[in-house]
Design an enzyme around this catalytic site. Structure first.
Site, mmCIF file in Angstrom:
data_model
loop_
_atom_site.group_PDB
_atom_site.id
_atom_site.type_symbol
_atom_site.label_atom_id
_atom_site.label_comp_id
_atom_site.label_asym_id
_atom_site.label_seq_id
_atom_site.Cartn_x
_atom_site.Cartn_y
_atom_site.Cartn_z
ATOM 1 N N ASP A 24 6.229 8.739 -1.246
ATOM 2 C CA ASP A 24 6.204 7.600 -2.134
ATOM 3 C C ASP A 24 6.040 6.123 -1.679
ATOM 4 O O ASP A 24 6.094 5.906 -0.395
ATOM 5 C CB ASP A 24 7.821 7.562 -2.410
ATOM 6 C CG ASP A 24 8.483 8.632 -3.335
ATOM 7 O OD1 ASP A 24 7.977 9.575 -3.497
ATOM 8 O OD2 ASP A 24 9.582 8.699 -3.812
ATOM 9 N N ASP A 25 5.946 5.374 -2.845
ATOM 10 C CA ASP A 25 5.769 3.920 -2.330
ATOM 11 C C ASP A 25 4.362 3.213 -2.220
ATOM 12 O O ASP A 25 4.290 2.201 -1.840
ATOM 13 C CB ASP A 25 6.834 3.182 -1.572
ATOM 14 C CG ASP A 25 8.219 3.505 -1.981
ATOM 15 O OD1 ASP A 25 8.513 4.052 -2.878
ATOM 16 O OD2 ASP A 25 9.147 3.007 -1.240
ATOM 17 N N HIS A 76 5.749 6.274 -9.904
ATOM 18 C CA HIS A 76 6.933 5.963 -9.491
ATOM 19 C C HIS A 76 7.202 4.505 -9.912
ATOM 20 O O HIS A 76 7.855 3.849 -9.315
ATOM 21 C CB HIS A 76 6.722 5.960 -7.804
ATOM 22 C CG HIS A 76 7.805 5.723 -7.033
ATOM 23 N ND1 HIS A 76 9.076 6.418 -7.376
ATOM 24 C CD2 HIS A 76 7.816 4.822 -5.888
ATOM 25 C CE1 HIS A 76 9.970 6.195 -6.505
ATOM 26 N NE2 HIS A 76 9.297 5.251 -5.568
ATOM 27 N N HIS A 80 8.715 -0.577 -9.040
ATOM 28 C CA HIS A 80 9.667 -0.103 -7.836
ATOM 29 C C HIS A 80 11.067 -0.868 -8.146
ATOM 30 O O HIS A 80 11.591 -1.369 -7.202
ATOM 31 C CB HIS A 80 9.035 -0.225 -6.436
ATOM 32 C CG HIS A 80 9.911 0.788 -5.684
ATOM 33 N ND1 HIS A 80 11.073 0.625 -5.160
ATOM 34 C CD2 HIS A 80 9.462 1.948 -5.357
ATOM 35 C CE1 HIS A 80 11.657 1.603 -4.519
ATOM 36 N NE2 HIS A 80 10.520 2.545 -4.505
ATOM 37 N N HIS A 176 7.863 8.886 2.978
ATOM 38 C CA HIS A 176 7.298 7.444 2.293
ATOM 39 C C HIS A 176 5.965 7.354 3.220
ATOM 40 O O HIS A 176 5.714 7.992 4.303
ATOM 41 C CB HIS A 176 8.164 6.382 2.602
ATOM 42 C CG HIS A 176 9.276 6.204 1.656
ATOM 43 N ND1 HIS A 176 10.453 7.260 1.877
ATOM 44 C CD2 HIS A 176 9.445 5.691 0.313
ATOM 45 C CE1 HIS A 176 11.032 7.056 0.889
ATOM 46 N NE2 HIS A 176 10.720 6.110 -0.002
HETATM 47 ZN ZN LIG Z 1 10.294 4.435 -3.910
#
Ligand SMILES: [Zn+2]
Length: 213
Positions: A24-25, A76, A80, A176
């Site tokens: 993620d991210d 996502h 955020h 991540h």
């Molecule tokens: Zn995230």
């Protein structure tokens, strides 16, 4: 995928000892992305890269890199942010803008959505469904996001331990784009294989909810 976001076989007799890998991210850094995908390729694995729109906008080339190296991209949200208390119009924009920019850069819109912090709320679920996105959080948190740079020497081992401590068939593993996770990945995937686990190809996950579910 079941209601607690584990991956379960669609057909009798399919391998149950599987895990889904997710990052993620991002997209954040070319070096990290290449390193993650080198390891995935070595283990013949695919992972979903859940990206944020604002980062794609800053670095469209990095998104292209993930796509061109054959890894699936998930949505996502743009900023955020936690979506659970936000109004419909804002949640829609947070999700749709990412669909659009990913489609613009790679030619393909995501089919998976993961809300930041696992907080999509009812509205997030509804908007995801309307846009034919499979909504998921995770069932195995690597806790890599809780680790600090000052402990970088010991962090990779902690990432591996956290995943193995929570390991179960069908685990949906949240990681991540972070340096210690990049460093841990090859050893982690080797250990998962030694325990008899296979890596789910995200393309094999049913996006339409199963009947009755
Ligand atoms: Zn995230």
């Amino acid at each position: 995928m079941n209601k607690v976001y584990n991956i379960v076989p669609n057909e009798e007799g399919t391998e149950r000892k599987v895990v889904l890998l997710t990052f993620d991210d991002g997209p954040k850094k070319k070096e990290w992305i290449n390193s993650i995908i080198d390891v995935l390729d070595k283990h013949h694995a695919k992972a979903i890269f859940f990206v944020n729109g604002y980062r794609v906008k800053e670095n469209p080339d990095l998104l292209k890199l993930i796509h061109e190296r054959g890894q699936p991209i998930g949505n996502h949200s743009w900023d955020h942010i936690s979506l659970k208390s936000e109004p419909l119009a804002k949640v829609t924009k947070q999700i749709v803008d990412v669909q659009n920019i990913v489609k613009e850069v790679t030619g393909t819109a995501p089919v998976f959505f993961r809300p930041p912090f696992g907080e999509g709320g009812e509205v997030g679920r509804k908007v995801a469904k309307e846009h034919h996105l499979l909504y998921m959080t995770w069932s195995n948190g690597s806790l890599d996001w809780t680790l600090k740079s000052k402990d970088k020497a010991t962090n990779p081992d902690k990432v591996i331990k956290n995943v193995l401590d929570q390991l179960h068939p069908g685990a949906n593993i949240l990681m991540h784009e972070l340096p210690w996770t990049v460093e841990a990945l090859d050893t982690l995937l080797t250990k998962l294989e030694e325990k008899g686990y296979h890596f789910v190809d995200p393309a094999s996950i049913s996006v339409e909810p199963a009947a009755g579910g």
